[in-house]
Enzyme design. Structure first.
Site, PDB file in Angstrom:
ATOM      1  N   ALA A   1     129.645  -3.940  33.132  1.00 45.82           N
ATOM      2  CA  ALA A   1     129.241  -2.604  33.577  1.00 45.82           C
ATOM      3  C   ALA A   1     130.428  -1.654  33.489  1.00 45.82           C
ATOM      4  O   ALA A   1     131.588  -2.080  33.486  1.00 45.82           O
ATOM      5  CB  ALA A   1     128.713  -2.659  35.013  1.00 45.82           C
ATOM      6  N   ASP A   2     130.109  -0.386  33.406  1.00 42.62           N
ATOM      7  CA  ASP A   2     131.129   0.654  33.472  1.00 42.62           C
ATOM      8  C   ASP A   2     130.539   1.822  34.252  1.00 42.62           C
ATOM      9  O   ASP A   2     129.383   2.187  34.037  1.00 42.62           O
ATOM     10  CB  ASP A   2     131.563   1.113  32.079  1.00 42.62           C
ATOM     11  N   THR A   3     131.320   2.371  35.157  1.00 35.56           N
ATOM     12  CA  THR A   3     130.868   3.482  35.996  1.00 35.56           C
ATOM     13  C   THR A   3     131.782   4.678  35.775  1.00 35.56           C
ATOM     14  O   THR A   3     133.004   4.537  35.765  1.00 35.56           O
ATOM     15  CB  THR A   3     130.888   3.087  37.493  1.00 35.56           C
TER      16      THR A   3
END
Length: 192
Positions: A74-76
């Site tokens: 994931a990347d936020t």
């Protein structure tokens, strides 16, 4: 038999969220460049980084595991006026970011990418939460920066920590802002 779930992340928040949601998983930290591809729109930039993490994790994991697995990456990013703010480089940058967000709306977008090791099947999607910060004083900003909390977080704040007091309202999944939209993860896992 269901494939093992591997969280390819260094984020303690993602690990905690998966644990609290009742998932059984292993953790394998991966490091990749998180410099966005400026030729892509913002959503695709964030997806691209999550996919790069999966691409880096797969060969590492395949060389050390015999079983089938699903890698979760994931990347936020915090987006203000259409541009990612990233993590603050230093205290002054944290001040700049928080001052920018003060009294305004911004978005938090998390890209989730899952890849199954034996087939290479990938499913990925983004989740968006709109956040409105109340007006912040300089004293509040510097007091918060002094806690150290904003220094490793996109947008220079943690909704689940002391930074949560700056939020007047939000629209969308809370856990998306923490770094992993659990309902989206469950939905994507159901596709395997």
């Amino acid at each position: 038999m269901k494939p093992a779930l591997i969280l390819a992340s260094e984020s303690p928040r993602r690990k905690q969220l998966l644990s609290e949601a009742g998932f059984s998983f292993d953790v394998v930290p991966v490091k990749v460049s998180e410099i966005p591809n400026k030729n892509l729109n913002v959503n695709d930039q964030i997806l691209d980084i999550a996919r790069r993490k999966a691409s880096a994790a797969l060969p590492l994991l395949k060389s050390s595991r015999q079983d089938a697995f699903i890698v979760l990456c994931a990347d936020t990013e915090v987006i203000f006026n259409g541009a990612p703010l990233g993590k603050p480089a230093d205290r002054q940058d944290a001040y700049r970011i928080l001052k920018l967000l003060s009294g305004k709306y911004h978005e938090v977008i998390t890209a989730v990418c899952l890849v199954e090791s034996s087939t290479g099947k990938e499913v990925s999607q983004t989740e968006t939460t709109k956040i409105y910060f109340r007006q912040l004083t300089d004293d509040e900003i510097w007091t918060y920066i002094d806690t150290g909390e904003p220094m490793d977080k996109a947008g220079a704040y943690g909704i689940q920590g002391q930074g949560g007091k700056f939020i007047e309202r939000f629209d969308g999944p809370f856990y998306n802002v923490v770094g992993l939209p659990i309902d989206l993860v469950k939905n994507l896992l159901s596709k395997f």
